[in-house]
Write an enzyme that holds these catalytic residues in place. Structure first.
Site, short mmCIF file in Angstrom:
data_model
loop_
_atom_site.label_atom_id
_atom_site.label_comp_id
_atom_site.label_asym_id
_atom_site.label_seq_id
_atom_site.Cartn_x
_atom_site.Cartn_y
_atom_site.Cartn_z
N TYR A 68 0.84 -1.21 0.00
CA TYR A 68 0.00 0.00 0.00
C TYR A 68 0.87 1.25 0.00
O TYR A 68 0.51 2.26 -0.61
CB TYR A 68 -1.01 -0.02 1.15
CG TYR A 68 -2.11 -1.03 0.87
CD1 TYR A 68 -3.18 -0.70 0.04
CD2 TYR A 68 -2.03 -2.32 1.35
CE1 TYR A 68 -4.15 -1.63 -0.29
CE2 TYR A 68 -3.00 -3.26 1.04
CZ TYR A 68 -4.06 -2.91 0.22
OH TYR A 68 -5.00 -3.83 -0.12
N ASN A 101 -13.26 4.08 -5.33
CA ASN A 101 -11.82 4.33 -5.37
C ASN A 101 -11.30 4.82 -4.02
O ASN A 101 -11.96 5.59 -3.33
CB ASN A 101 -11.49 5.37 -6.45
CG ASN A 101 -11.87 4.85 -7.83
OD1 ASN A 101 -12.13 3.67 -8.00
ND2 ASN A 101 -11.91 5.74 -8.80
N VAL A 102 -10.08 4.38 -3.72
CA VAL A 102 -9.46 4.76 -2.45
C VAL A 102 -8.46 5.90 -2.65
O VAL A 102 -7.88 6.40 -1.69
CB VAL A 102 -8.80 3.55 -1.76
CG1 VAL A 102 -9.85 2.49 -1.41
CG2 VAL A 102 -7.69 2.93 -2.61
N HIS A 120 -15.16 2.24 -0.26
CA HIS A 120 -14.08 1.33 0.12
C HIS A 120 -12.98 2.01 0.93
O HIS A 120 -11.88 1.49 1.05
CB HIS A 120 -13.50 0.65 -1.14
CG HIS A 120 -14.49 -0.28 -1.79
ND1 HIS A 120 -14.41 -0.70 -3.10
CD2 HIS A 120 -15.61 -0.87 -1.28
CE1 HIS A 120 -15.43 -1.51 -3.37
NE2 HIS A 120 -16.17 -1.61 -2.29
N CYS A 128 -6.26 1.54 12.97
CA CYS A 128 -5.70 0.47 13.79
C CYS A 128 -6.39 -0.84 13.44
O CYS A 128 -7.58 -0.89 13.15
CB CYS A 128 -5.90 0.80 15.26
SG CYS A 128 -5.38 -0.53 16.35
N CYS A 148 -0.09 0.94 16.72
CA CYS A 148 -1.06 1.91 17.21
C CYS A 148 -0.58 2.49 18.54
O CYS A 148 -0.25 1.73 19.45
CB CYS A 148 -2.41 1.21 17.39
SG CYS A 148 -3.64 2.20 18.24
N GLY A 188 -16.40 3.73 -15.25
CA GLY A 188 -15.18 2.95 -15.01
C GLY A 188 -15.24 1.92 -13.92
O GLY A 188 -14.32 1.83 -13.11
N ASN A 214 -17.64 3.11 -19.93
CA ASN A 214 -16.65 2.09 -19.58
C ASN A 214 -15.88 1.66 -20.82
O ASN A 214 -16.43 1.71 -21.93
CB ASN A 214 -17.36 0.88 -18.96
CG ASN A 214 -16.52 0.19 -17.91
OD1 ASN A 214 -15.90 0.86 -17.07
ND2 ASN A 214 -16.48 -1.13 -17.92
N ALA A 232 -12.75 7.20 -20.09
CA ALA A 232 -13.48 8.16 -19.26
C ALA A 232 -13.02 9.59 -19.56
O ALA A 232 -13.84 10.51 -19.67
CB ALA A 232 -13.28 7.83 -17.78
P1 OAD Z 1 -12.03 -2.84 -11.86
O1 OAD Z 1 -10.57 -2.82 -12.07
O2 OAD Z 1 -12.66 -4.12 -11.46
O3 OAD Z 1 -12.76 -2.35 -13.18
C1 OAD Z 1 -12.33 -1.22 -13.86
C2 OAD Z 1 -13.24 -1.01 -15.06
O4 OAD Z 1 -12.84 0.21 -15.67
C3 OAD Z 1 -13.16 -2.10 -16.12
O5 OAD Z 1 -14.46 -2.51 -16.48
C4 OAD Z 1 -12.44 -1.44 -17.29
O6 OAD Z 1 -12.96 -1.84 -18.54
C5 OAD Z 1 -12.76 0.02 -17.06
N1 OAD Z 1 -11.72 0.95 -17.54
C6 OAD Z 1 -10.38 0.78 -17.57
N2 OAD Z 1 -9.77 1.88 -18.03
C7 OAD Z 1 -10.74 2.77 -18.32
C8 OAD Z 1 -10.75 4.10 -18.82
N3 OAD Z 1 -9.62 4.75 -19.13
N4 OAD Z 1 -11.95 4.71 -18.99
C9 OAD Z 1 -13.11 4.07 -18.68
N5 OAD Z 1 -13.16 2.81 -18.19
C10 OAD Z 1 -12.00 2.18 -18.00
O7 OAD Z 1 -12.33 -1.66 -10.81
P2 OAD Z 1 -13.60 -1.47 -9.86
O8 OAD Z 1 -14.84 -1.86 -10.55
O9 OAD Z 1 -13.49 -0.10 -9.32
O10 OAD Z 1 -11.48 -2.63 -3.93
O11 OAD Z 1 -13.28 -2.53 -8.73
C11 OAD Z 1 -14.07 -2.57 -7.57
C12 OAD Z 1 -13.21 -2.84 -6.35
O12 OAD Z 1 -12.43 -4.02 -6.56
C13 OAD Z 1 -12.19 -1.77 -6.07
O13 OAD Z 1 -12.75 -0.71 -5.31
C14 OAD Z 1 -11.13 -2.48 -5.30
C15 OAD Z 1 -11.09 -3.81 -6.02
O14 OAD Z 1 -10.76 -4.91 -5.23
C16 OAD Z 1 -10.76 -1.94 -3.00
O15 OAD Z 1 -9.84 -1.20 -3.28
C17 OAD Z 1 -11.19 -2.13 -1.60
ZN ZN Z 2 -5.29 0.59 18.37
#
Ligand code: OAD
Ligand code: ZN
Length: 242
Positions: A68, A101-102, A120, A128, A148, A188, A214, A232
């Protein structure tokens, strides 16, 4: 009407707009996604159960914390892209952002007081592993794995890992916005991760119009009113306008 015109129309006629984003909105800023064809997603290279679960952290806290920190070290070098900026203009008109997104790229362009629900969590804080102590992280001066000050357990990134519950306050607020909105712009996300992805289906079930932007197909496409395939950073500014 072209798909672009339909998308513009939906946004123009909306009085309660939610923008729901995933890793794809930050991809054009240079932050890798997790999944998705044609992209070198994190979860194609790294094991999420090692790097994104409480069990993985207990097994090797330093490995997980360092991973991280490596992601954090990229944040000072990346900037919001035209998609974040266009979403910022929607926020100026009252749109609420719900993001998986984080990173902090939405925050950097959002007008003061705008609502951004981070389902997320955030990578630029630690929490902690055991008590409720939290610390802001300076991404230009990253701390090593540490304990911590209150209880001695390890500090970990303040994000939601697989197998963990979402913050109930954030989730309740997100559900309220999604059941009450009349339109949703989804940008996205692969819509693979629940419960987050369920919010889009919930908005649709409550008759909100759904616009999806997407790169690839996703399970949202069948129910969306309109789907625009592409980057995007290209498409969102075209939908939103100047
Ligand atoms: P993903 O990585 O699963 O999906 C990203 C999506 O964005 C895909 O469908 C791609 O086709 C699309 N994509 C990629 N580049 C792009 C661009 N330039 N413009 C538009 N679309 C694009 O990401 P999430 O759906 O956000 O958890 O994933 C969900 C969660 O899974 C995340 O929040 C993360 C992960 O485990 C944590 O971080 C806790
Ligand atoms: Zn603690």
């Amino acid at each position: 009407m072209t798909p672009l015109q339909t998308a513009r129309d939906i946004l123009c006629n909306s009085r309660k707009l939610v923008v729901f984003t995933g890793a794809g909105v930050s991809a054009d800023s240079g932050i890798p996604t997790f999944r998705g064809s044609g992209e070198t997603g994190f979860w194609g290279k790294f094991d999420p159960m090692k790097l994104a679960s409480p069990e993985g952290f207990v097994e090797d806290p330093k490995l997980v914390y360092d991973w991280y920190n490596w992601r954090r070290s990229q944040l000072p070098q990346v900037r919001p892209n035209p998609a974040h900026e266009a979403i910022g203009r929607l926020q100026q008109e009252g749109a609420v952002v719900i993001t998986q997104n984080v990173d902090d790229l939405h925050e950097r362009v959002a007008p003061t007081g705008a609502t951004i629900l981070k389902l997320h969590g955030t990578i630029i804080e630690d929490k902690c592993f055991s008590c409720d102590h939290r610390e802001k992280v300076d991404t230009a001066n990253l701390p090593p794995l540490h304990r911590c000050p209150k209880c001695g357990a390890y500090m970990r990134p303040a994000i939601v890992w697989f197998g963990e519950a979402l913050d109930p306050d954030v989730w309740d607020a997100a559900e309220d916005y999604c059941t009450g909105c009349d339109a949703m712009l989804v940008v996205g996300t692969s819509a693979q991760v629940y419960p987050a992805a369920g919010l889009v289906f919930e908005a649709h079930r409550r008759r909100a119009n759904v616009v999806v932007v997407n790169l690839d197909e996703s399970p949202l496409d069948e129910m969306a009113n309109v789907v625009l395939y592409g980057r995007a950073a290209d498409l969102v500014p075209q939908i939103v306008g100047p």
